[in-house]
Motif scaffolding. Structure first.
Motif, PDB file in Angstrom:
ATOM      1  N   ILE A 298      41.805  29.895 -14.683  1.00 35.30           N
ATOM      2  CA  ILE A 298      41.653  31.327 -14.434  1.00 35.30           C
ATOM      3  C   ILE A 298      40.958  31.994 -15.617  1.00 35.30           C
ATOM      4  N   THR A 299      41.494  31.770 -16.803  1.00 40.45           N
ATOM      5  CA  THR A 299      40.886  32.227 -18.051  1.00 40.45           C
ATOM      6  C   THR A 299      40.974  31.059 -19.031  1.00 40.45           C
ATOM      7  N   PRO A 300      40.368  31.169 -20.218  1.00 38.90           N
ATOM      8  CA  PRO A 300      40.501  30.073 -21.182  1.00 38.90           C
ATOM      9  C   PRO A 300      41.945  29.740 -21.537  1.00 38.90           C
ATOM     10  N   ASN A 301      42.862  30.701 -21.365  1.00 41.14           N
ATOM     11  CA  ASN A 301      44.262  30.477 -21.734  1.00 41.14           C
ATOM     12  C   ASN A 301      45.212  30.478 -20.543  1.00 41.14           C
ATOM     13  N   ASP A 302      44.675  30.544 -19.331  1.00 41.68           N
ATOM     14  CA  ASP A 302      45.531  30.586 -18.145  1.00 41.68           C
ATOM     15  C   ASP A 302      44.976  29.637 -17.087  1.00 41.68           C
ATOM     16  N   TRP A 303      45.871  28.866 -16.477  1.00 40.65           N
ATOM     17  CA  TRP A 303      45.450  27.977 -15.404  1.00 40.65           C
ATOM     18  C   TRP A 303      46.631  27.684 -14.482  1.00 40.65           C
ATOM     19  N   ASP A 330      52.397  25.427 -10.204  1.00 40.54           N
ATOM     20  CA  ASP A 330      52.776  25.794 -11.565  1.00 40.54           C
ATOM     21  C   ASP A 330      51.679  26.648 -12.189  1.00 40.54           C
ATOM     22  N   TYR A 331      52.114  27.654 -12.929  1.00 42.13           N
ATOM     23  CA  TYR A 331      51.203  28.544 -13.644  1.00 42.13           C
ATOM     24  C   TYR A 331      51.455  28.367 -15.141  1.00 42.13           C
ATOM     25  N   THR A 335      49.504  31.098 -25.431  1.00 45.34           N
ATOM     26  CA  THR A 335      49.373  32.305 -26.239  1.00 45.34           C
ATOM     27  C   THR A 335      48.347  32.095 -27.353  1.00 45.34           C
ATOM     28  N   LYS A 336      48.007  33.173 -28.032  1.00 46.10           N
ATOM     29  CA  LYS A 336      47.029  33.080 -29.122  1.00 46.10           C
ATOM     30  C   LYS A 336      47.550  32.229 -30.278  1.00 46.10           C
ATOM     31  N   ASP A 337      48.881  32.067 -30.358  1.00 50.70           N
ATOM     32  CA  ASP A 337      49.471  31.226 -31.400  1.00 50.70           C
ATOM     33  C   ASP A 337      49.595  29.767 -30.967  1.00 50.70           C
ATOM     34  N   GLY A 338      49.209  29.473 -29.718  1.00 54.98           N
ATOM     35  CA  GLY A 338      49.271  28.100 -29.236  1.00 54.98           C
ATOM     36  C   GLY A 338      50.524  27.754 -28.466  1.00 54.98           C
ATOM     37  N   ASP A 339      51.479  28.675 -28.359  1.00 55.90           N
ATOM     38  CA  ASP A 339      52.690  28.408 -27.579  1.00 55.90           C
ATOM     39  C   ASP A 339      52.327  28.266 -26.099  1.00 55.90           C
ATOM     40  N   LEU A 340      53.024  27.372 -25.401  1.00 55.67           N
ATOM     41  CA  LEU A 340      52.739  27.117 -23.991  1.00 55.67           C
ATOM     42  C   LEU A 340      53.891  27.612 -23.132  1.00 55.67           C
ATOM     43  N   LEU A 341      53.578  28.494 -22.188  1.00 48.54           N
ATOM     44  CA  LEU A 341      54.561  29.044 -21.257  1.00 48.54           C
ATOM     45  C   LEU A 341      54.184  28.622 -19.846  1.00 48.54           C
ATOM     46  N   SER A 342      55.182  28.381 -18.999  1.00 47.17           N
ATOM     47  CA  SER A 342      54.880  27.993 -17.620  1.00 47.17           C
ATOM     48  C   SER A 342      55.954  28.504 -16.676  1.00 47.17           C
TER      49      SER A 342
END
Length: 458
Positions: A298-303, A330-331, A335-342
């Motif tokens: 979707i974006t460089p940080n969202d898929w 799954d979404y 984050t800009k700090d590299g943390d991964l949320l799903s």
């Protein structure tokens, strides 16, 4: 002081016997000879470095520095087997940490030159363990990544030990009650929650069959096995039971295909699996599974990732076959700090001629994984809720009019100790808990456990 005839060194470097014959019988210390070999290697004079090292070894066969030079030069001269043998000996004889680090690194290179990539990865992990700076470790991580790309094999192993309040998935109550009102009787000891310790081992071997910038085809071998030990309390509840009665294992082979990009709604990952499961030392099911999935950026940080799975299970006893279908979505957000949320949801449907196995289920989950550590530890965790509906259900000769309904909530907290590692493996402590409610008390469970395991840092 240990010395070597200088004429021999001149012969090694100049390869001119006439010079040696005319030379004065001077002597050179072993330390100077070692430095001469290293200097020749650094300057690209591989043959001279190799020859000097061999001269040193004639009188000092266990000299770690000379063996190290052989480990570095032999593969470059088309003799990787001799190189890795010298590297192993250098590692065994080195008493200096820096020398052991170099020995491990060049032994890894010698194994890689001989296309023995598993051993190359093992020795590279030893080099990682003996590195004395974070910069060196980062460089070795990059080397490890490059080694993975050229190796047709990739190996992964993990294990953990987990004390558990309910290692068999047993009921919290000792009585069998339906809909909280209709008592049926007392549950057997093995049907109740039994505490103890579960140890598990998991291994994976991946063989690359074909590869290009656009696709990857692999053959994967997966294995998983648990080993259970009952507590004294559990033995008093179920005196005739043993921990091995609840051991579980699975082995499967998976053919996978992955594309860098796929047009329209076509999947970018396809896999077919065949396997076998065991329980209590006895064969349980034969399984076959087809999985299709697709990643949508979707974006460089969202898929997002969509996955469809179909599975068939054939019991090894006289039970009926089961056919399962599952849909996952799954979404992911980084984050800009590299943390991964799903966040994700799933739907499951299982059919079988044996009514106790047929059900429909839905679940929702969320997870988070930190990129950086805080006070020396890095955290990750997940939370999941699921609901399973068995429209028809019976217990022995008793048919349950309303079927069976289970609701479960579970949570996990992972604590990664990234500052503590051995050969690139870091300890991980996982605290997990779950609670299941059901209209049939046999399936009302509570479980709390803590596991200690090791994960690869790269």
């Amino acid at each position: 002081m240990r010395t070597l005839p200088r004429c021999l060194l001149l012969a090694a470097i100049l390869a001119a016997s006439s010079v040696c014959g005319a030379a004065e019988e001077l002597e050179l210390t072993v330390g100077q000879a070692r430095e001469a070999a290293r200097t020749a290697y650094r300057q690209g004079d591989i043959e001279s470095a190799n020859t000097i090292a061999r001269i040193i070894l004639e009188s000092h066969p266990d000299d770690a520095s000379a063996l190290l030079v052989l480990a570095a030069t032999e593969p470059l001269m088309g003799r990787p087997e001799e190189g890795r043998q010298a590297g192993v000996r250098a590692w065994a004889n080195a008493d200096d940490p820096a020398l052991r680090h170099e020995a491990a690194f060049y032994t890894s290179k010698a194994y890689a030159a001989d296309d023995r990539f598993f051993m190359a990865q093992l020795w590279l992990r030893r080099a990682y363990h003996t590195a004395d700076s974070e910069e060196e470790r980062e460089q070795l991580e990059n080397v490890f990544d490059r080694l993975r790309t050229v190796s047709p094999w990739l190996m992964r192993f993990s294990f953990d030990v987990a004390p558990s309040s309910n290692l068999n998935g047993g009921a919290s109550s000792e009585f069998l009650v339906i809909d909280d009102t209709f008592p049926v009787g007392q549950l057997s000891g093995t049907a109740r929650a039994l505490s103890g310790v579960t140890s598990s081992v998991q291994g994976q071997a991946v063989r690359t069959l074909s590869q290009s910038p656009d696709h990857l085809t692999t053959l994967t071998f997966n294995g998983y096995r648990t080993f259970n030990t009952l507590s004294d309390e559990a033995k008093s509840i179920a005196p005739e039971a043993e921990g091995s009665d609840f051991d579980y294992g699975v082995a499967e082979v998976v053919l996978g295909y992955r594309r860098a990009q796929s047009p329209f709604i076509l999947p970018d990952r396809i896999s077919v699996a065949l396997g076998q499961t065991w329980y209590g030392g006895e064969q349980l099911d034969k399984l076959s599974r087809l999985t299709l999935s697709k990643k949508v950026k979707i974006t460089p940080n969202d898929w997002m990732r969509f996955e469809v799975q179909a599975e068939h299970r054939d019991p090894d006893d006289d039970g009926q076959d089961r056919q399962g279908r599952e849909l996952n979505w799954d979404y992911f957000h980084q984050t800009k700090d590299g943390d991964l949320l799903s966040f994700g949801v799933s739907g499951t449907n299982v059919t079988s001629d044996e009514i106790d196995y047929a059900y429909t289920g839905v679940s929702a989950r969320m997870s988070a994984l930190m990129a950086d550590d805080i006070w020396g530890v890095r955290l990750g965790g997940s939370l999941e809720y699921s609901f399973n509906d068995y429209p028809d259900y019976r217990i022995g000769s008793i048919y349950i009019d309303d079927g069976r309904e289970d609701r479960e909530i579970s949570a996990d907290l992972d604590i990664y100790f990234d500052q503590i590692d051995y050969m690139g493996f870091v300890p991980v402590i996982t605290v997990s808990g779950s609670k299941t409610t059901s209209n049939i008390s046999r399936f009302e469970t509570d479980s709390l456990g803590i596991s200690i395991g090791f994960n690869s840092a790269f």
